[in-house]
Design an enzyme around this catalytic site. Structure first.
Site, PDB file in Angstrom:
ATOM      1  N   LYS A   7      66.070 -62.705 -35.659  1.00 25.33           N
ATOM      2  CA  LYS A   7      65.668 -63.679 -36.673  1.00 25.33           C
ATOM      3  C   LYS A   7      66.867 -64.170 -37.484  1.00 25.33           C
ATOM      4  O   LYS A   7      66.891 -65.304 -37.953  1.00 25.33           O
ATOM      5  CB  LYS A   7      64.646 -63.047 -37.621  1.00 25.33           C
ATOM      6  N   HIS A 147      52.948 -69.985   6.441  1.00 27.61           N
ATOM      7  CA  HIS A 147      52.324 -70.621   5.277  1.00 27.61           C
ATOM      8  C   HIS A 147      51.258 -69.719   4.651  1.00 27.61           C
ATOM      9  O   HIS A 147      50.132 -70.157   4.378  1.00 27.61           O
ATOM     10  CB  HIS A 147      51.741 -71.978   5.656  1.00 27.61           C
TER      11      HIS A 147
END
Length: 395
Positions: A7, A147
């Site tokens: 922070k 696939h």
């Protein structure tokens, strides 16, 4: 303290990853012992991500331990690889791991070949999860995926025979596919695999002869996992939808012979039963609507991802007929086969199509409003059919 420092990144450089040490030293050298604001922002980003991942791990563990559905959920991972692109070149992508020790594509060691792509990773995972259904103690097994759908699966007396039988199911789709094995890759199997172009081969291990053979194929990726994943281990699958996520338990459902209910006048023979259970394992990993023809421990036709179940049945049979012609056989590969359906047959048409293709027995969940009609059609054709009471939708 980490969050407090993050922070306050306007004035504090917070380092939470040893991977940032070199960058920090370079930043200090370049700025006479100081750090720039943008650099501190990047460090703060890493710090927030680290604490968020820790909180996610704790909250998810508590949710699992308490067996509750939390009001909020968090997903966290560690960057394993920045990928060249995603499913298509215009999509950016990355691969993150979740820290689990479960064997699979995320923990595998790559021995050679090009960098894995997004599609390679997705397809390899599909192949591994299916081949792990076949216990190595029960014999060698091979899965070929294209696939994200299996295009050939077999279990045989040797690994090379398992590969050859899996390849015979659909030689066209196997080109450029992904191969997963449930036992150590050996030289004879590696030699057979090298006869066509293959993207990835993954196995628990590979012997030196196989590695030397593959070394001649520079672009072929060889991965080893050290073991197979436990397909019965509880975990979750997560899928993003517009505005949210779908979270569910992984499909770990297993069927034993004692779970089956014979619903026709004729019960399956011992060989049919063995093939039915094999086909059921494969159908679990085929995109719905899924139809799988199996004969003598090998797939001979697979229909996947169709909007109509009867279309999946027809496509699988047609592909089997095409392969029979390629192999110079008079009878279709599906002659004398068994069929698995991942969900119930809503009408008798799919079953009749399978019978016309030469199938002799079927396995399906049951539960349709027209079960009686389907059973009557099976009896009329002299087919054996069993119900599992469990479906395996895979979307």
């Amino acid at each position: 303290m980490i969050r407090a420092a993050a922070k306050n990144h306007g004035f504090v450089a917070v380092v939470t990853d040893t991977g940032d040490y070199d960058a920090l030293l370079q930043e200090l050298d370049a700025n006479a012992g100081a750090t720039g604001y943008r650099f501190r922002q990047k460090l703060a980003l890493n710090a927030y991500a680290r604490t968020a991942a820790y909180d996610a791990a704790v909250s998810n563990w508590l949710a699992t331990t308490l067996d509750v559905t939390p009001r909020r959920t968090a997903v966290a991972g560690t960057l394993a690889q920045t990928l060249r692109y995603g499913e298509n070149p215009h999509q950016s992508a990355a691969f993150y791991t979740d820290g689990q020790a479960r064997a699979g594509v995320a923990t595998a060691v790559q021995h050679q070949g090009k960098e894995l792509s997004y599609n390679n990773i997705n397809d390899t995972d599909a192949a591994v999860e299916l081949v792990a259904e076949f216990d190595p103690k029960n014999g060698p097994a091979c899965v070929i995926v294209k696939h994200a759908n299996p295009c050939g699966v077999s279990q045989a007396a040797s690994l090379v025979e398992a590969y050859q039988a899996a390849f015979q199911c659909d030689q066209t789709s196997a080109f450029g596919g992904i191969i997963a094995l449930n036992q150590t890759l050996d030289g004879p199997t590696a030699t057979e695999i090298c006869k066509i172009f293959t993207e990835v081969v993954i196995a628990p291990n590979a012997d030196e002869e196989a590695k030397q053979i593959f070394a001649q194929k520079k672009n072929l990726r060889l991965l080893t996992m050290g073991a197979l994943p436990d397909v019965t281990a509880a975990s979750q699958t997560i899928r993003q939808v517009s505005g949210g996520y779908l979270v569910q338990d992984k499909d770990t459902g297993q069927i034993l012979p004692s779970d089956l209910k014979v619903v026709t006048k004729r019960a399956p023979t011992a060989q049919e039963l063995q093939d039915l259970l094999f086909a059921w394992k494969v159908a679990k990993h085929v995109k719905s609507n899924a139809i799988v023809y199996v004969k003598d421990g090998a797939t001979v036709g697979i229909g996947a991802g169709q909007m109509s179940r009867v279309d999946s049945t027809r496509i699988a049979a047609r592909k089997a007929q095409d392969m029979a012609e390629v192999l110079g056989l008079e009878a279709p590969l599906t002659q004398g086969s068994v069929v698995a359906s991942d969900a119930f047959f809503p009408f008798a048409d799919g079953l009749i199509t399978a019978f016309e293709a030469g199938a002799t027995a079927l396995i399906q969940p049951g539960g349709s409003m027209r079960d009686d009609e389907v059973i009557a059609a099976a009896d009329a054709a002299g087919l054996a059919m069993v119900f599992t009471g469990m479906r395996h939708f895979r979307h």
